[in-house]
Structure formats: C-alpha cells, structure tokens
Motif scaffolding. Structure first.
Motif: not given
Length: 106
Positions: A2-3, A5-6, A9, A57, A60-61, A64-65, A68
C-alpha cells in the motif's frame, strides 16, 4: 504494498483542473460565511471537509484498482507473449509493446 501504491498515486495522479466549478464553490462558500452564524458555518465546513476527504479516498481507491487491473493485464500479455522477459517488450521510452509473432515462428 500500500505504501508503494500511495507513492505512485502521489507521483502520477493529477486531477484535471475544474476552474469553473472551483470558482462556483468558492462563491458559494463566501456567501455561506456572510449569511450563516458561526455554529452553522462550522457545521457546513465540517460537511464540506468530510465530503472532500471521501472524494480523495475514492480517487485513490480508483487509482489503486486501475493499477492492479493494468498490472494483471500486463502479466497476462507477458505470459501470452511466450514468457519473454518483460524488459524485452519495453520500448526506449518504457512503453509496453508486443511484436507480432514470436522468435520461434521466424
């Protein structure tokens, strides 16, 4: 993970400028400040801040999707391309490309 991906982003996500909408929001905000008493102003500002946090939020989600999905497609294309090294499919500007056919066919 997650870090990572953050960090991706933060580095690559650039919201499109919404100058007209931003100006409209600022005008409405100014009008609220002028018309509401302090307790009501605080409540409205809390609502706006919470809405902005939810929007951030969700952005960012979504990033992330999308990441992936792109990664899964990339690995599928890699496997489809006879398991060649990923680096062999990158052009000089690091864009992924697939050549028609494989080396075994030539």
């Amino acid at each position: 993970m997650n870090d990572i991906l953050d960090e991706l982003y933060q580095r690559f996500y650039h919201p499109s400028p919404q100058t007209d909408l931003q100006r409209e929001i600022e005008d409405a905000h100014r009008q609220l400040i002028e018309r509401l008493e302090k307790p009501e102003r605080k409540l409205v500002l809390r609502i706006i801040d919470t809405k902005d946090m939810i929007t951030g939020s969700e952005a960012q989600e979504s990033f992330n999707c999308d990441f992936w999905l792109a990664w899964r497609l990339f690995t599928q294309l890699h496997n489809y391309n006879s398991g060649r090294l990923v680096e062999e499919n990158l052009s000089e500007d690091d864009r992924f490309s697939m050549q028609k056919g494989t080396d075994d066919e030539n």
